[in-house]
Design a protein around this motif. Structure first.
Motif, PDB file in Angstrom:
ATOM      1  N   VAL A  48       4.138  -6.933 -49.176  1.00 12.50           N
ATOM      2  CA  VAL A  48       2.716  -6.631 -49.012  1.00 12.50           C
ATOM      3  C   VAL A  48       2.236  -7.022 -47.621  1.00 12.50           C
ATOM      4  CG1 VAL A  48       0.400  -7.187 -49.823  1.00 12.50           C
ATOM      5  CG2 VAL A  48       2.267  -6.917 -51.472  1.00 12.50           C
ATOM      6  N   ALA A  49       2.548  -8.249 -47.221  1.00 12.73           N
ATOM      7  CA  ALA A  49       2.075  -8.743 -45.933  1.00 12.73           C
ATOM      8  C   ALA A  49       2.922  -9.933 -45.518  1.00 12.73           C
ATOM      9  CB  ALA A  49       0.605  -9.151 -46.006  1.00 12.73           C
ATOM     10  N   SER A  50       2.979 -10.169 -44.210  1.00 11.39           N
ATOM     11  CA  SER A  50       3.735 -11.313 -43.707  1.00 11.39           C
ATOM     12  C   SER A  50       2.980 -11.952 -42.550  1.00 11.39           C
ATOM     13  CB  SER A  50       5.130 -10.883 -43.264  1.00 11.39           C
ATOM     14  OG  SER A  50       5.042  -9.974 -42.190  1.00 11.39           O
ATOM     15  N   ILE A  51       3.315 -13.226 -42.319  1.00 10.74           N
ATOM     16  CA  ILE A  51       2.664 -13.994 -41.252  1.00 10.74           C
ATOM     17  C   ILE A  51       3.685 -14.957 -40.673  1.00 10.74           C
ATOM     18  CG2 ILE A  51       1.775 -15.734 -42.870  1.00 10.74           C
ATOM     19  CD1 ILE A  51      -0.770 -15.843 -41.087  1.00 10.74           C
ATOM     20  N   THR A  52       3.684 -15.108 -39.367  1.00  7.33           N
ATOM     21  CA  THR A  52       4.624 -16.004 -38.726  1.00  7.33           C
ATOM     22  C   THR A  52       4.225 -17.465 -38.909  1.00  7.33           C
ATOM     23  OG1 THR A  52       3.408 -15.657 -36.669  1.00  7.33           O
ATOM     24  CG2 THR A  52       5.391 -14.322 -37.024  1.00  7.33           C
ATOM     25  N   ARG A  53       5.123 -18.350 -38.488  1.00  4.50           N
ATOM     26  CA  ARG A  53       4.936 -19.776 -38.733  1.00  4.50           C
ATOM     27  C   ARG A  53       3.600 -20.300 -38.224  1.00  4.50           C
ATOM     28  NH1 ARG A  53      10.027 -21.920 -35.713  1.00  4.50           N
ATOM     29  NH2 ARG A  53       9.531 -20.061 -34.518  1.00  4.50           N
ATOM     30  N   THR A  54       3.228 -19.850 -37.023  1.00  4.82           N
ATOM     31  CA  THR A  54       1.988 -20.346 -36.432  1.00  4.82           C
ATOM     32  C   THR A  54       0.779 -19.492 -36.803  1.00  4.82           C
ATOM     33  OG1 THR A  54       2.322 -19.037 -34.443  1.00  4.82           O
ATOM     34  CG2 THR A  54       3.243 -21.269 -34.459  1.00  4.82           C
ATOM     35  N   GLY A  56       0.383 -16.480 -35.696  1.00  4.07           N
ATOM     36  CA  GLY A  56       0.026 -15.643 -34.567  1.00  4.07           C
ATOM     37  C   GLY A  56       0.266 -14.159 -34.760  1.00  4.07           C
ATOM     38  N   ILE A  57       1.189 -13.812 -35.655  1.00  2.73           N
ATOM     39  CA  ILE A  57       1.522 -12.404 -35.881  1.00  2.73           C
ATOM     40  C   ILE A  57       1.459 -12.122 -37.374  1.00  2.73           C
ATOM     41  CG2 ILE A  57       3.279 -10.618 -35.673  1.00  2.73           C
ATOM     42  CD1 ILE A  57       4.369 -12.133 -33.245  1.00  2.73           C
ATOM     43  N   THR A  58       0.766 -11.063 -37.726  1.00  5.46           N
ATOM     44  CA  THR A  58       0.689 -10.618 -39.114  1.00  5.46           C
ATOM     45  C   THR A  58       1.102  -9.158 -39.213  1.00  5.46           C
ATOM     46  OG1 THR A  58      -1.646 -10.034 -38.882  1.00  5.46           O
ATOM     47  CG2 THR A  58      -1.155 -12.243 -39.698  1.00  5.46           C
ATOM     48  N   ASN A  59       1.636  -8.793 -40.353  1.00  8.56           N
ATOM     49  CA  ASN A  59       2.007  -7.411 -40.618  1.00  8.56           C
ATOM     50  C   ASN A  59       1.620  -7.052 -42.049  1.00  8.56           C
ATOM     51  OD1 ASN A  59       3.567  -6.263 -38.228  1.00  8.56           O
ATOM     52  ND2 ASN A  59       4.585  -8.225 -38.523  1.00  8.56           N
ATOM     53  N   TYR A  60       1.316  -5.777 -42.239  1.00  7.40           N
ATOM     54  CA  TYR A  60       0.861  -5.320 -43.550  1.00  7.40           C
ATOM     55  C   TYR A  60       1.560  -4.020 -43.938  1.00  7.40           C
ATOM     56  CZ  TYR A  60      -2.935  -8.611 -42.745  1.00  7.40           C
ATOM     57  OH  TYR A  60      -3.654  -9.749 -42.486  1.00  7.40           O
ATOM     58  N   ALA A  61       1.786  -3.879 -45.237  1.00  4.58           N
ATOM     59  CA  ALA A  61       2.269  -2.602 -45.748  1.00  4.58           C
ATOM     60  C   ALA A  61       1.138  -1.581 -45.674  1.00  4.58           C
ATOM     61  CB  ALA A  61       2.743  -2.768 -47.183  1.00  4.58           C
ATOM     62  N   ASP A  62       1.506  -0.332 -45.500  1.00  3.78           N
ATOM     63  CA  ASP A  62       0.486   0.706 -45.338  1.00  3.78           C
ATOM     64  C   ASP A  62      -0.529   0.751 -46.476  1.00  3.78           C
ATOM     65  OD1 ASP A  62       2.664   3.147 -43.697  1.00  3.78           O
ATOM     66  OD2 ASP A  62       1.492   1.467 -42.903  1.00  3.78           O
ATOM     67  N   PRO A  63      -0.105   0.591 -47.740  1.00  2.00           N
ATOM     68  CA  PRO A  63      -1.089   0.706 -48.841  1.00  2.00           C
ATOM     69  C   PRO A  63      -2.192  -0.347 -48.822  1.00  2.00           C
ATOM     70  CG  PRO A  63       1.138   0.973 -49.679  1.00  2.00           C
ATOM     71  CD  PRO A  63       1.259   0.470 -48.268  1.00  2.00           C
ATOM     72  N   VAL A  64      -1.968  -1.467 -48.120  1.00  2.00           N
ATOM     73  CA  VAL A  64      -2.969  -2.549 -48.163  1.00  2.00           C
ATOM     74  C   VAL A  64      -3.627  -2.801 -46.810  1.00  2.00           C
ATOM     75  CG1 VAL A  64      -1.623  -3.625 -50.010  1.00  2.00           C
ATOM     76  CG2 VAL A  64      -1.388  -4.476 -47.674  1.00  2.00           C
ATOM     77  N   ARG A  65      -3.109  -2.157 -45.785  1.00  2.00           N
ATOM     78  CA  ARG A  65      -3.657  -2.405 -44.440  1.00  2.00           C
ATOM     79  C   ARG A  65      -5.140  -2.042 -44.408  1.00  2.00           C
ATOM     80  NH1 ARG A  65      -0.103   0.127 -41.795  1.00  2.00           N
ATOM     81  NH2 ARG A  65       1.207  -1.687 -41.321  1.00  2.00           N
ATOM     82  N   GLY A  66      -5.935  -2.949 -43.854  1.00  2.00           N
ATOM     83  CA  GLY A  66      -7.377  -2.736 -43.797  1.00  2.00           C
ATOM     84  C   GLY A  66      -8.126  -3.277 -45.004  1.00  2.00           C
TER      85      GLY A  66
END
Length: 117
Positions: A48-54, A56-66
C-alpha cells in the motif's frame, strides 16, 4: 520481544477516514524502513505504502495515492497510515512491515478495515 502491533482498524462508511498505528518494540525501529500492506479475501497481499527510516521518502500504490498518507514518529517507535476518502475496495486486513537490509522482515498481526454502508 521483537514485535509490531497494528491498531486503529474498524468499520467505516464510504468516504470516511481511519488512522492505523503500528507500534514497534524490541528492536531499533528508526533503523528500519516501514511499509503497510493489505490483503483482501481471496487476493494476494499487496503493498500500500512505504516510508524510509528517516521518513524522507514515501511511496504509494496507485489505488491509494492522494487518499492515504504514511508517516512515522521514531521517537514513539510508531508508524501510521492515515486513510481518507475510503472506498469499499479498501476493505482488507492491513499489515505493517519493518525491513532492514540483510535482516529478516518483521510483520505485525494485522488489523481489519471494513468500508461499508
Amino acid at each position: 520481544q521483537v514485535q509490531l502491533v497494528e491498531s486503529g482498524g474498524g468499520l467505516v462508511e464510504p468516504g470516511g477516514s481511519l488512522r492505523l498505528s503500528c507500534a514497534a518494540s524490541g528492536f531499533t525501529f528508526s533503523s528500519y524502513d516501514m511499509s503497510w500492506y493489505r490483503q483482501a479475501p481471496g487476493k494476494e497481499r499487496e503493498l500500500v505504502a512505504s516510508i524510509t527510516r528517516t521518513g524522507g521518502i514515501t511511496n504509494y500504490a496507485d489505488p491509494v495515492r492522494g487518499r492515504f498518507i504514511i508517516s512515522r514518529d521514531n521517537g514513539k517507535n510508531t508508524g501510521y497510515l492515515q486513510m481518507n476518502s475510503l472506498k469499499p475496495e479498501d476493505t482488507a486486513v492491513y499489515y505493517c512491515k519493518a525491513a532492514r537490509i540483510l535482516l529478516n522482515d518483521l510483520w505485525g498481526q494485522g488489523t481489519q478495515v471494513t468500508v461499508s454502508s
